[in-house]
Every structure is written in C-alpha cells, then in structure tokens.
Design an enzyme around this catalytic site. Structure first.
Site, PDB file in Angstrom:
ATOM      1  N   ARG A  61      22.687 -17.379  -8.366  1.00 12.38           N
ATOM      2  CA  ARG A  61      24.006 -17.100  -8.936  1.00 12.38           C
ATOM      3  C   ARG A  61      24.479 -18.210  -9.860  1.00 12.38           C
ATOM      4  O   ARG A  61      25.352 -17.990 -10.704  1.00 12.38           O
ATOM      5  CB  ARG A  61      25.018 -16.786  -7.823  1.00 12.38           C
ATOM      6  N   GLU A  98      21.227 -23.659   7.942  1.00  9.81           N
ATOM      7  CA  GLU A  98      21.713 -23.562   9.311  1.00  9.81           C
ATOM      8  C   GLU A  98      20.539 -23.400  10.289  1.00  9.81           C
ATOM      9  O   GLU A  98      20.496 -24.030  11.335  1.00  9.81           O
ATOM     10  CB  GLU A  98      22.660 -22.372   9.419  1.00  9.81           C
TER      11      GLU A  98
HETATM   12  P1  AMP Z   1      25.935 -24.923   0.715  1.00 13.05           P
HETATM   13  O1  AMP Z   1      24.556 -25.490   0.496  1.00 13.05           O
HETATM   14  O2  AMP Z   1      26.321 -24.884   2.163  1.00 13.05           O
HETATM   15  O3  AMP Z   1      26.971 -25.619  -0.149  1.00 13.05           O
HETATM   16  O4  AMP Z   1      25.892 -23.390   0.272  1.00 13.05           O
HETATM   17  C1  AMP Z   1      25.954 -23.064  -1.062  1.00 13.05           C
HETATM   18  C2  AMP Z   1      25.032 -21.936  -1.431  1.00 13.05           C
HETATM   19  O5  AMP Z   1      25.056 -20.871  -0.484  1.00 13.05           O
HETATM   20  C3  AMP Z   1      25.444 -21.370  -2.767  1.00 13.05           C
HETATM   21  O6  AMP Z   1      24.274 -21.086  -3.525  1.00 13.05           O
HETATM   22  C4  AMP Z   1      26.208 -20.112  -2.428  1.00 13.05           C
HETATM   23  O7  AMP Z   1      25.914 -19.087  -3.330  1.00 13.05           O
HETATM   24  C5  AMP Z   1      25.772 -19.748  -0.999  1.00 13.05           C
HETATM   25  N1  AMP Z   1      26.914 -19.521  -0.084  1.00 13.05           N
HETATM   26  C6  AMP Z   1      27.219 -20.271   1.000  1.00 13.05           C
HETATM   27  N2  AMP Z   1      28.292 -19.814   1.646  1.00 13.05           N
HETATM   28  C7  AMP Z   1      28.719 -18.737   0.954  1.00 13.05           C
HETATM   29  C8  AMP Z   1      29.837 -17.831   1.098  1.00 13.05           C
HETATM   30  N3  AMP Z   1      30.720 -17.926   2.093  1.00 13.05           N
HETATM   31  N4  AMP Z   1      29.977 -16.857   0.164  1.00 13.05           N
HETATM   32  C9  AMP Z   1      29.091 -16.752  -0.845  1.00 13.05           C
HETATM   33  N5  AMP Z   1      28.039 -17.562  -1.036  1.00 13.05           N
HETATM   34  C10 AMP Z   1      27.834 -18.557  -0.146  1.00 13.05           C
END
Ligand code: AMP
Length: 174
Positions: A61, A98
């Site tokens: 995305r 996770e």
């Molecule tokens: P993080 O590594 O935890 O910052 O997660 C970011 C990545 O996971 C990004 O590429 C987001 O597109 C996806 N992502 C994580 N949580 C969500 C959420 N609640 N809604 C949409 N995309 C998410």
C-alpha cells in the site's frame, strides 16, 4: 476538502484480518478523486522544500501513495518489497510480526551513498515495518529525511520507535 473529510473517507473494518484488529481501509478514500488528490497534496506540501532524492514505498500500500508523491516532489521512486520479489541482488532485513518474522528487501544498488530519502507507507502501527526499511536505507548509506504515513495509530507508539532514525509525519491520526 479537509483532513476531517480524508478521515471520514477511510473505512474502519472491525476484526480484520483477525479478531480485535480495527483495520483502516484506505481503498474507500483513494477511490474518491478529491480525497486522493488532497492526501497527496498535503504530503507533497509538507516535503516540497526537503530536497528529497527518492521516495521509498513499502509494499504494497506504500506503492499507492509513494510513486504519486515522487511524481509531485519531482524525484525518483524506489520500492521496498517482500522477500523474493526483486529480481537483482538485494539487501534484506528481517523484522518481527505478532507471530513469527517477515523479511523486506531493497536492490543493493537502488540508493547511492548520501542520497536523501522519504520513507512512505499507508499506515503506521507499531513501527516495526518502517523500522526494517530504515535499517535497509542505513545499510545503503542513504540519509532518512522523514517517514510519512497517511494514517497513524497513536496508541501503538510507532513514532517513538522511529524517532532514533528520523521524524514522522502523518496526514490523519487515530
Ligand atoms: P507496523 O509494522 O506495526 O507499524 O504495521 C504497519 C503495516 O501493517 C503497514 O504496512 C500497514 O499497512 C499494516 N497495518 C497494521 N495495522 C493496520 C491496521 N489497523 N489497519 C490497516 N493496516 C494495518
């Protein structure tokens, strides 16, 4: 058009991809001409004077916003992809999810030493994904000017995790 309009165009999907996650779906925002333009214009305005050499988009995305933003900033676009997708020699970075781990890759010759880059994704949650990209960029010897996201989930403190690499900019916060 306002930030509130952008926010109200992002669909919340409860329990996707699993129970307890509030998924922020940007497809309902980018399908609207004026919302897509507003998101990109506020991001481009933010970095108009930052002398960015490359926007780095994170699969997948991050590609939606990254290449359009590179066009507006009149700079190049460099993709960071999931493991095994890039055809030439790559540098890899493993990061924790996770459950288990995942790997992101960049072409080893994608960034010249000292170039100024902006790292872009749709959403900042814990910051683990963007941190892995920051590590790849550092291995290449490039300079991270900022991280930029359309959505930031404040409670997960991703901004704090990324602070040791660069500042974070986000268009809307939850
Ligand atoms: P993080 O590594 O935890 O910052 O997660 C970011 C990545 O996971 C990004 O590429 C987001 O597109 C996806 N992502 C994580 N949580 C969500 C959420 N609640 N809604 C949409 N995309 C998410």
């Amino acid at each position: 058009m306002s930030i509130e309009n952008i926010k109200s165009s992002i669909r919340n999907v409860p329990d996707f991809p699993k129970k307890g996650i509030q998924f922020k779906d940007i497809t309902t925002a980018v399908k609207k001409t004026e919302v897509l333009q507003e998101i990109l214009e506020v991001m481009a305005t933010q970095f108009a004077n930052s002398k960015i050499d490359y926007v780095i988009g994170i699969e997948s995305r991050g590609f939606i916003f990254g290449s359009a933003l590179a066009y507006l900033l009149k700079c190049g676009f460099v993709p960071v992809r999931k493991s095994g997708k890039l055809p030439a020699k790559v540098i890899s970075e493993e990061y924790s999810l996770e459950y288990g781990t995942d790997k992101l890759e960049i072409h080893e010759d994608a960034l010249e030493k000292g170039v100024r880059v902006l790292i872009v994704d749709d959403l900042l949650a814990t910051g683990g994904t963007a941190e892995a990209v920051a590590k790849l960029v550092k291995k290449c010897g490039a300079e991270i000017i900022s991280f930029a996201f359309v959505v930031e989930l404040k409670d997960l403190s991703g901004r704090e995790k990324l602070a040791k690499y660069a500042d974070t900019y986000s268009v809307v916060e939850y």
